[in-house]
Motif scaffolding. Structure first.
Motif, mmCIF file in Angstrom:
data_model
loop_
_atom_site.group_PDB
_atom_site.id
_atom_site.type_symbol
_atom_site.label_atom_id
_atom_site.label_comp_id
_atom_site.label_asym_id
_atom_site.label_seq_id
_atom_site.Cartn_x
_atom_site.Cartn_y
_atom_site.Cartn_z
ATOM 1 N N LEU A 1 0.421 7.348 -14.437
ATOM 2 C CA LEU A 1 0.620 6.283 -13.455
ATOM 3 C C LEU A 1 0.542 6.791 -12.022
ATOM 4 C CD1 LEU A 1 3.528 4.310 -15.186
ATOM 5 C CD2 LEU A 1 1.112 3.674 -15.078
ATOM 6 N N GLY A 2 0.682 8.100 -11.842
ATOM 7 C CA GLY A 2 0.582 8.679 -10.508
ATOM 8 C C GLY A 2 1.714 8.282 -9.579
ATOM 9 N N ALA B 1 13.644 -1.669 -4.873
ATOM 10 C CA ALA B 1 12.547 -0.786 -4.477
ATOM 11 C C ALA B 1 11.336 -1.590 -4.020
ATOM 12 C CB ALA B 1 12.171 0.136 -5.638
ATOM 13 N N SER B 2 11.075 -2.693 -4.708
ATOM 14 C CA SER B 2 9.961 -3.559 -4.321
ATOM 15 C C SER B 2 10.187 -4.152 -2.934
ATOM 16 C CB SER B 2 9.796 -4.678 -5.361
ATOM 17 O OG SER B 2 8.755 -5.557 -4.994
ATOM 18 N N ALA B 3 11.402 -4.628 -2.682
ATOM 19 C CA ALA B 3 11.727 -5.200 -1.374
ATOM 20 C C ALA B 3 11.646 -4.153 -0.275
ATOM 21 C CB ALA B 3 13.117 -5.816 -1.403
ATOM 22 N N ALA B 4 11.865 -2.876 -0.630
ATOM 23 C CA ALA B 4 11.785 -1.792 0.352
ATOM 24 C C ALA B 4 10.352 -1.345 0.602
ATOM 25 C CB ALA B 4 12.625 -0.597 -0.112
ATOM 26 N N GLY B 5 9.399 -1.957 -0.103
ATOM 27 C CA GLY B 5 7.997 -1.680 0.169
ATOM 28 C C GLY B 5 7.268 -0.845 -0.859
ATOM 29 N N TYR B 6 7.970 -0.324 -1.856
ATOM 30 C CA TYR B 6 7.315 0.482 -2.885
ATOM 31 C C TYR B 6 6.526 -0.397 -3.850
ATOM 32 C CZ TYR B 6 10.332 4.385 -1.471
ATOM 33 O OH TYR B 6 10.967 5.368 -0.761
ATOM 34 N N ARG B 7 5.458 0.153 -4.388
ATOM 35 C CA ARG B 7 4.810 -0.462 -5.547
ATOM 36 C C ARG B 7 5.593 -0.019 -6.776
ATOM 37 N NH1 ARG B 7 -0.195 -2.511 -5.626
ATOM 38 N NH2 ARG B 7 -0.586 -1.587 -7.660
ATOM 39 N N VAL B 8 6.014 -0.964 -7.565
ATOM 40 C CA VAL B 8 6.971 -0.680 -8.640
ATOM 41 C C VAL B 8 6.349 -0.897 -10.011
ATOM 42 C CG1 VAL B 8 9.169 -1.375 -9.679
ATOM 43 C CG2 VAL B 8 8.939 -1.254 -7.187
ATOM 44 N N PRO C 1 7.203 12.337 -18.745
ATOM 45 C CA PRO C 1 6.264 13.171 -17.977
ATOM 46 C C PRO C 1 4.825 12.662 -18.067
ATOM 47 C CG PRO C 1 7.827 14.554 -19.141
ATOM 48 C CD PRO C 1 8.047 13.157 -19.641
ATOM 49 N N LEU C 2 4.433 12.167 -19.240
ATOM 50 C CA LEU C 2 3.091 11.607 -19.400
ATOM 51 C C LEU C 2 2.952 10.336 -18.572
ATOM 52 C CD1 LEU C 2 0.322 11.568 -20.783
ATOM 53 C CD2 LEU C 2 1.392 10.299 -22.678
ATOM 54 N N ALA C 3 3.990 9.492 -18.580
ATOM 55 C CA ALA C 3 3.961 8.257 -17.797
ATOM 56 C C ALA C 3 3.833 8.566 -16.309
ATOM 57 C CB ALA C 3 5.216 7.431 -18.063
ATOM 58 N N VAL C 4 4.583 9.554 -15.840
ATOM 59 C CA VAL C 4 4.521 9.949 -14.423
ATOM 60 C C VAL C 4 3.120 10.425 -14.065
ATOM 61 C CG1 VAL C 4 5.311 11.696 -12.781
ATOM 62 C CG2 VAL C 4 6.972 10.475 -14.195
ATOM 63 N N ASN D 1 0.831 -1.212 0.000
ATOM 64 C CA ASN D 1 0.000 0.000 0.000
ATOM 65 C C ASN D 1 0.862 1.258 0.000
ATOM 66 O OD1 ASN D 1 -2.535 -1.371 0.144
ATOM 67 N ND2 ASN D 1 -2.133 -1.786 2.317
ATOM 68 N N ALA D 2 2.161 1.084 -0.279
ATOM 69 C CA ALA D 2 3.102 2.203 -0.210
ATOM 70 C C ALA D 2 3.066 3.018 -1.506
ATOM 71 C CB ALA D 2 4.512 1.675 0.050
ATOM 72 N N GLY D 3 3.907 4.051 -1.538
ATOM 73 C CA GLY D 3 4.001 4.889 -2.717
ATOM 74 C C GLY D 3 4.484 4.117 -3.935
ATOM 75 N N GLU D 4 4.135 4.621 -5.114
ATOM 76 C CA GLU D 4 4.502 3.957 -6.362
ATOM 77 C C GLU D 4 5.671 4.680 -7.019
ATOM 78 O OE1 GLU D 4 1.272 2.767 -8.911
ATOM 79 O OE2 GLU D 4 -0.178 3.073 -7.308
ATOM 80 N N VAL D 5 6.576 3.902 -7.597
ATOM 81 C CA VAL D 5 7.701 4.459 -8.335
ATOM 82 C C VAL D 5 7.758 3.826 -9.717
ATOM 83 C CG1 VAL D 5 9.050 4.967 -6.261
ATOM 84 C CG2 VAL D 5 9.331 2.763 -7.401
ATOM 85 N N LEU D 6 8.249 4.586 -10.664
ATOM 86 C CA LEU D 6 8.460 4.101 -12.028
ATOM 87 C C LEU D 6 9.948 3.909 -12.225
ATOM 88 C CD1 LEU D 6 7.620 3.468 -14.939
ATOM 89 C CD2 LEU D 6 7.576 5.934 -15.385
ATOM 90 N N VAL D 7 10.350 2.694 -12.600
ATOM 91 C CA VAL D 7 11.763 2.372 -12.815
ATOM 92 C C VAL D 7 11.958 2.033 -14.284
ATOM 93 C CG1 VAL D 7 13.696 0.918 -12.126
ATOM 94 C CG2 VAL D 7 11.896 1.451 -10.471
ATOM 95 N N ALA D 8 12.942 2.652 -14.912
ATOM 96 C CA ALA D 8 13.182 2.418 -16.337
ATOM 97 C C ALA D 8 14.666 2.576 -16.639
ATOM 98 C CB ALA D 8 12.365 3.397 -17.179
#
Length: 305
Positions: A231-232, A205-212, A225-228, A180-187
């Motif tokens: 995806l929120g 990042a996933s192991a640290a609790g983020y939704r990836v 910028p559109l992806a950010v 339920n944590a914050g979401e990050v975009l990794v690329a």
């Protein structure tokens, strides 16, 4: 000194998911430490669910301290069960060195079965951050140095890439269902065709609790910028094992950071190679070490509220 789990009448007890959250050690690893090595001995409910006391949590933290010093998990129990007056032995690094060698040999032999065993074994016995720092980052760095124009190098690279994409993608997918944590975009950045460093960052990042959201494949920087926005996500993490082109470094990334609603961050070897190129820009250079990068990211997000 004999280790004994805390009695439920003496202090609060915690389920395994809470212990995992508090210590950063996933539940699979906690179970492996209990079953294979007897490192921890939680209490059980009538239905068999594990309950951990404060002593158990402190013991997990002590285990992590030894593992971070390079002691093999198989040797930790005798160390933490010793009286505190016993002289602390020097760190033993041979275990990680041996695992790295076995992993490289499996890649060079195209042995996917052995890769599977080594991957699952390492992540079952050690925290993800430690596996990445001591095993996968060094192995990928060594392999990339070896490959060059070597015959069979492209095949080795693609097989390892395919293997990690499948395994890491699966772990991230299942972890996302529980987070339920914050979401990050990794690329990955344009010149990092294999995406190794983005995959490792996504795993960390996933192991640290983020939704990836792990972007599999190259995306034009102008579309991030559109992806950010769509995806929120709370942060955009861009990884590369290369220096990247000058126009990407000098113009495109600084422009992206200005246009993005979320912080634009660099991770992986590029953060070391290009650390001096972003001093007067909005690009956040988090570093090559994945664990440190995530600590800096968390501090940055906390500061931004």
């Amino acid at each position: 000194m004999t280790y004994k789990a805390m009695d439920s009448s003496a202090a609060p007890l915690y389920p395994i998911r809470e212990v995992s959250r508090l210590t950063g050690v996933n539940s699979v690893t906690l179970r492996a430490w209990e079953r294979r090595y007897g490192l921890i001995r939680p209490q059980r409910t009538p239905k068999g669910h594990r309950l951990y006391g404060r002593d158990d949590i402190e013991r997990v933290e002590r285990i992590l301290q030894w593992l971070n010093r390079g002691v093999p998990v198989s040797q930790v129990r005798e160390l933490i069960d010793q009286p505190e007056t016993v002289e602390t032995p020097a760190p033993q690094m041979g275990d990680w060195a041996s695992q790295r060698q076995h992993l490289i040999q499996a890649v060079e032999a195209f042995d996917s079965g052995r890769l599977e065993v080594l991957f699952n074994q390492s992540l079952a016995l050690y925290p993800v951050s430690l596996c990445i720092a001591e095993l996968w980052q060094p192995v990928i760095s060594q392999l990339e140095e070896r490959w060059g124009d070597q015959f069979g190098a492209t095949l080795q690279r693609r097989l390892l890439e395919s293997f990690l994409r499948t395994r890491i993608g699966t772990r991230i997918y299942h972890a996302n269902q529980l987070s339920n944590a914050g979401e990050v975009l990794v690329a990955r950045l344009p010149e990092d065709s294999s995406g190794f460093w983005a995959m490792l960052m996504g795993l960390a990042a996933s192991a640290a609790g983020y939704r990836v959201h792990l972007m599999d494949g190259e995306l034009p920087l102008s579309e991030f910028p559109l992806a950010v926005e769509r995806l929120g996500v709370t942060a955009l993490l861009l990884a590369s094992g290369h220096a990247e082109r000058s126009d990407v470094i000098r113009r495109q990334l600084p422009r992206l950071a200005e246009q993005s609603r979320a912080p634009v961050c660099l991770v992986g070897p590029i953060a070391r190679i290009r650390v001096g190129d972003f001093e007067n820009t909005a690009v956040a250079v988090l570093g090559e070490d994945m664990s440190q990068a995530l600590s800096r990211l968390r501090a940055m997000l906390d500061a931004d509220g």
